[in-house]
Design a protein around this motif. Structure first.
Motif, mmCIF file in Angstrom:
data_model
loop_
_atom_site.group_PDB
_atom_site.id
_atom_site.type_symbol
_atom_site.label_atom_id
_atom_site.label_comp_id
_atom_site.label_asym_id
_atom_site.label_seq_id
_atom_site.Cartn_x
_atom_site.Cartn_y
_atom_site.Cartn_z
ATOM 1 N N CYS A 134 10.394 1.041 -13.223
ATOM 2 C CA CYS A 134 9.796 1.396 -14.519
ATOM 3 C C CYS A 134 9.653 0.162 -15.415
ATOM 4 C CB CYS A 134 10.633 2.463 -15.215
ATOM 5 S SG CYS A 134 10.534 4.087 -14.433
ATOM 6 N N ARG A 136 1.431 3.939 -5.696
ATOM 7 C CA ARG A 136 1.489 4.733 -4.466
ATOM 8 C C ARG A 136 2.010 3.852 -3.332
ATOM 9 N NH1 ARG A 136 -2.609 3.236 -1.019
ATOM 10 N NH2 ARG A 136 -4.362 2.120 -1.970
ATOM 11 N N GLU A 164 4.339 6.347 -12.385
ATOM 12 C CA GLU A 164 2.955 6.810 -12.436
ATOM 13 C C GLU A 164 2.012 5.623 -12.281
ATOM 14 O OE1 GLU A 164 -0.035 9.336 -15.397
ATOM 15 O OE2 GLU A 164 2.058 8.977 -15.959
#
Length: 198
Positions: free
Chosen positions: A146, A178, A175
């Motif tokens: 993060c 991937r 977010e």
């Protein structure tokens, strides 16, 4: 790998590592035997650097929880433009500085600091590749990921290399990220995460 004990496949002495590719191929380096610190196994490093291929050449790399420095030193050996090693243990940090001097690796630098404390500061540069291999059970993957994703540390097409315990679930990604590739070797799970532009 860092502060955990495990068998090293293709290993040799517990406090030695071998660089497996690039300009220092075959070079063996020693590191302090303390706290179960282990270099990433040869098979893991070989797979990772095959994945990266020519994209590594000229990349700005940071090796977080650097430990033995196996990942960052391998990156320098294979053509990274620069590698910053972040390691809070003063003995390991001193050993890393010694290795860089012995290899005449002027593209490498060591910061002796806690990773999360360092990431809480203002970034002085952006990185193209992050090596993230914290102690498996310390709960550090998520806060570090993060901090990287939101702190301005990453170039637009940065890649995150992440190691974790193979028998556990892969770490959750912030977010906008991937998994691009994943694999495992023995007790080690590992993968590359990339920005999700879809």
């Amino acid at each position: 790998m860092k502060r955990r004990r495990q068998s090293a496949r293709g290993g040799g002495p517990r406090n030695r590592l071998r660089l497996i590719g690039g300009r220092w191929r075959g070079r063996r380096l020693s590191f302090p035997e303390s706290g179960g610190v282990r270099p990433s196994p040869d098979r893991v490093r070989e797979t990772l650097f095959n994945w990266l291929g020519p994209e590594l050449v000229g990349a700005r790399v940071v090796d977080l929880f650097a430990g033995t420095g196996a990942l960052g030193l391998e990156a320098l050996s294979r053509g990274a433009a620069s590698v910053l090693f972040v390691e809070r243990d003063r003995h390991l940090a001193a050993t890393l500085r010694g290795h860089l001097e012995a290899l005449d690796a002027r593209e490498g630098a060591v910061i002796e600091r806690d990773v999360l404390a360092w990431l809480a500061g203002a970034p002085e540069q952006q990185f193209d590749l992050v090596m993230l291999d914290p102690p498996y059970d310390a709960g550090l993957h998520w806060p570090v990921l993060c901090a990287l994703a939101s702190g301005g540390w990453l170039s637009p097409e940065a890649q995150l290399y992440i190691e974790y315990r193979a028998r556990a679930e892969a770490p959750a990604l912030p977010e906008g990220w991937r998994w691009h590739r994943q694999s495992r070797a023995g007790e080690v799970g590992f993968g590359l995460a990339v920005p999700d532009h879809d």
